[in-house]
Design a protein around this motif. Structure first.
Motif, PDB file in Angstrom:
ATOM      1  N   ILE A  11     -13.582  31.907  84.750  1.00 27.32           N
ATOM      2  CA  ILE A  11     -13.025  31.008  85.761  1.00 27.32           C
ATOM      3  C   ILE A  11     -12.654  31.750  87.056  1.00 27.32           C
ATOM      4  CG2 ILE A  11     -11.046  29.520  86.289  1.00 27.32           C
ATOM      5  CD1 ILE A  11     -11.290  28.429  83.439  1.00 27.32           C
ATOM      6  N   PRO A  12     -11.972  32.902  87.027  1.00 22.32           N
ATOM      7  CA  PRO A  12     -11.676  33.583  88.303  1.00 22.32           C
ATOM      8  C   PRO A  12     -12.939  33.985  89.072  1.00 22.32           C
ATOM      9  CG  PRO A  12     -10.395  34.548  86.522  1.00 22.32           C
ATOM     10  CD  PRO A  12     -11.344  33.590  85.899  1.00 22.32           C
ATOM     11  N   HIS A  13     -13.960  34.410  88.347  1.00 22.69           N
ATOM     12  CA  HIS A  13     -15.215  34.769  89.002  1.00 22.69           C
ATOM     13  C   HIS A  13     -15.858  33.553  89.651  1.00 22.69           C
ATOM     14  CE1 HIS A  13     -15.938  38.975  88.067  1.00 22.69           C
ATOM     15  NE2 HIS A  13     -15.429  38.760  86.869  1.00 22.69           N
ATOM     16  N   LEU A  14     -15.839  32.435  88.960  1.00 19.55           N
ATOM     17  CA  LEU A  14     -16.450  31.225  89.509  1.00 19.55           C
ATOM     18  C   LEU A  14     -15.734  30.757  90.767  1.00 19.55           C
ATOM     19  CD1 LEU A  14     -17.231  29.205  86.266  1.00 19.55           C
ATOM     20  CD2 LEU A  14     -18.830  30.455  87.722  1.00 19.55           C
ATOM     21  N   ILE A  15     -14.433  30.912  90.813  1.00 17.32           N
ATOM     22  CA  ILE A  15     -13.669  30.546  92.015  1.00 17.32           C
ATOM     23  C   ILE A  15     -14.067  31.436  93.177  1.00 17.32           C
ATOM     24  CG2 ILE A  15     -11.349  30.499  93.021  1.00 17.32           C
ATOM     25  CD1 ILE A  15     -10.342  29.641  90.217  1.00 17.32           C
ATOM     26  N   VAL A  16     -14.133  32.739  92.946  1.00 15.33           N
ATOM     27  CA  VAL A  16     -14.484  33.674  94.017  1.00 15.33           C
ATOM     28  C   VAL A  16     -15.925  33.448  94.489  1.00 15.33           C
ATOM     29  CG1 VAL A  16     -14.821  36.105  94.585  1.00 15.33           C
ATOM     30  CG2 VAL A  16     -12.816  35.400  93.298  1.00 15.33           C
ATOM     31  N   VAL A  17     -16.843  33.257  93.547  1.00 14.98           N
ATOM     32  CA  VAL A  17     -18.241  33.030  93.923  1.00 14.98           C
ATOM     33  C   VAL A  17     -18.372  31.730  94.699  1.00 14.98           C
ATOM     34  CG1 VAL A  17     -20.533  32.538  92.983  1.00 14.98           C
ATOM     35  CG2 VAL A  17     -19.206  34.434  92.090  1.00 14.98           C
ATOM     36  N   TYR A  18     -17.626  30.709  94.300  1.00 11.76           N
ATOM     37  CA  TYR A  18     -17.654  29.449  95.041  1.00 11.76           C
ATOM     38  C   TYR A  18     -17.111  29.635  96.456  1.00 11.76           C
ATOM     39  CZ  TYR A  18     -16.659  24.711  96.484  1.00 11.76           C
ATOM     40  OH  TYR A  18     -16.595  23.536  97.196  1.00 11.76           O
ATOM     41  N   LEU A  19     -16.033  30.396  96.600  1.00 13.31           N
ATOM     42  CA  LEU A  19     -15.470  30.635  97.930  1.00 13.31           C
ATOM     43  C   LEU A  19     -16.394  31.502  98.792  1.00 13.31           C
ATOM     44  CD1 LEU A  19     -11.704  31.128  97.106  1.00 13.31           C
ATOM     45  CD2 LEU A  19     -12.794  29.151  98.164  1.00 13.31           C
ATOM     46  N   LEU A  20     -17.225  32.316  98.174  1.00  7.44           N
ATOM     47  CA  LEU A  20     -18.181  33.124  98.933  1.00  7.44           C
ATOM     48  C   LEU A  20     -19.355  32.303  99.457  1.00  7.44           C
ATOM     49  CD1 LEU A  20     -18.475  36.438  96.907  1.00  7.44           C
ATOM     50  CD2 LEU A  20     -17.587  36.151  99.216  1.00  7.44           C
ATOM     51  N   THR A  21     -19.584  31.136  98.871  1.00  7.36           N
ATOM     52  CA  THR A  21     -20.718  30.329  99.338  1.00  7.36           C
ATOM     53  C   THR A  21     -20.484  29.760 100.727  1.00  7.36           C
ATOM     54  OG1 THR A  21     -19.877  28.348  98.227  1.00  7.36           O
ATOM     55  CG2 THR A  21     -21.474  29.705  97.030  1.00  7.36           C
ATOM     56  N   ILE A  22     -19.241  29.550 101.116  1.00  7.31           N
ATOM     57  CA  ILE A  22     -18.953  28.998 102.443  1.00  7.31           C
ATOM     58  C   ILE A  22     -19.399  29.966 103.543  1.00  7.31           C
ATOM     59  CG2 ILE A  22     -17.125  28.171 103.988  1.00  7.31           C
ATOM     60  CD1 ILE A  22     -15.653  27.314 101.348  1.00  7.31           C
ATOM     61  N   PRO A  23     -18.938  31.231 103.555  1.00  5.49           N
ATOM     62  CA  PRO A  23     -19.464  32.140 104.577  1.00  5.49           C
ATOM     63  C   PRO A  23     -20.945  32.459 104.374  1.00  5.49           C
ATOM     64  CG  PRO A  23     -17.966  33.311 103.127  1.00  5.49           C
ATOM     65  CD  PRO A  23     -17.876  31.866 102.766  1.00  5.49           C
ATOM     66  N   LEU A  24     -21.421  32.350 103.137  1.00  5.50           N
ATOM     67  CA  LEU A  24     -22.837  32.607 102.871  1.00  5.50           C
ATOM     68  C   LEU A  24     -23.712  31.600 103.609  1.00  5.50           C
ATOM     69  CD1 LEU A  24     -24.889  34.272 101.213  1.00  5.50           C
ATOM     70  CD2 LEU A  24     -24.666  32.516  99.456  1.00  5.50           C
ATOM     71  N   TYR A  25     -23.366  30.324 103.561  1.00  5.33           N
ATOM     72  CA  TYR A  25     -24.138  29.304 104.268  1.00  5.33           C
ATOM     73  C   TYR A  25     -24.070  29.496 105.785  1.00  5.33           C
ATOM     74  CZ  TYR A  25     -24.599  26.745  99.895  1.00  5.33           C
ATOM     75  OH  TYR A  25     -24.898  26.378  98.610  1.00  5.33           O
ATOM     76  N   ILE A  26     -22.897  29.825 106.279  1.00  3.37           N
ATOM     77  CA  ILE A  26     -22.742  30.043 107.725  1.00  3.37           C
ATOM     78  C   ILE A  26     -23.551  31.255 108.167  1.00  3.37           C
ATOM     79  CG2 ILE A  26     -21.065  30.628 109.525  1.00  3.37           C
ATOM     80  CD1 ILE A  26     -19.012  28.990 107.864  1.00  3.37           C
ATOM     81  N   LEU A  27     -23.482  32.343 107.414  1.00  2.23           N
ATOM     82  CA  LEU A  27     -24.249  33.540 107.760  1.00  2.23           C
ATOM     83  C   LEU A  27     -25.754  33.316 107.655  1.00  2.23           C
ATOM     84  CD1 LEU A  27     -22.351  36.602 106.304  1.00  2.23           C
ATOM     85  CD2 LEU A  27     -22.810  36.051 108.667  1.00  2.23           C
ATOM     86  N   THR A  28     -26.159  32.464 106.755  1.00  2.00           N
ATOM     87  CA  THR A  28     -27.584  32.169 106.633  1.00  2.00           C
ATOM     88  C   THR A  28     -28.103  31.478 107.890  1.00  2.00           C
ATOM     89  OG1 THR A  28     -27.372  31.993 104.240  1.00  2.00           O
ATOM     90  CG2 THR A  28     -29.322  31.007 105.224  1.00  2.00           C
ATOM     91  N   ILE A  29     -27.329  30.559 108.422  1.00  2.00           N
ATOM     92  CA  ILE A  29     -27.732  29.871 109.659  1.00  2.00           C
ATOM     93  C   ILE A  29     -27.741  30.841 110.833  1.00  2.00           C
ATOM     94  CG2 ILE A  29     -27.054  28.086 111.300  1.00  2.00           C
ATOM     95  CD1 ILE A  29     -25.967  26.533 108.830  1.00  2.00           C
TER      96      ILE A  29
END
Length: 80
Positions: A11-29
């Motif tokens: 569960i802690p890993h899933l929370i961190v990985v989920y929170l990393l997707t937000i900057p990941l999408y922005i950086l991809t653009i």
């Protein structure tokens, strides 16, 4: 029994990985525009994208019983 505990432990890993997707999408653009104008992927953005994908894959490998070791909280290669 191990499967149940893995769901709790991850569960802690899933929370961190989920929170990393937000900057990941922005950086991809942003990286798309950088590649469009400069013709190459900026190294820092590339390292962040690869590291966050590596972390997510390590967590999935642990969750789906592909690895027995608990995944590290790290984006670095070779830590798992």
């Amino acid at each position: 029994m191990t499967t149940f505990f893995r769901l709790i432990l991850v569960i802690p890993h899933l929370i961190v990985v989920y929170l990393l997707t937000i900057p990941l999408y922005i950086l991809t653009i942003i990286a798309w525009f950088a590649i469009l104008f400069t013709g190459k992927y900026p190294r820092g953005m590339f390292d962040f994208v690869v590291g966050s994908q590596r972390w997510g894959l390590n967590v999935n490998a642990y969750l789906y019983h592909l690895r027995d070791e608990y995944p590290p909280f790290s984006m670095d290669a070779g830590k798992y």
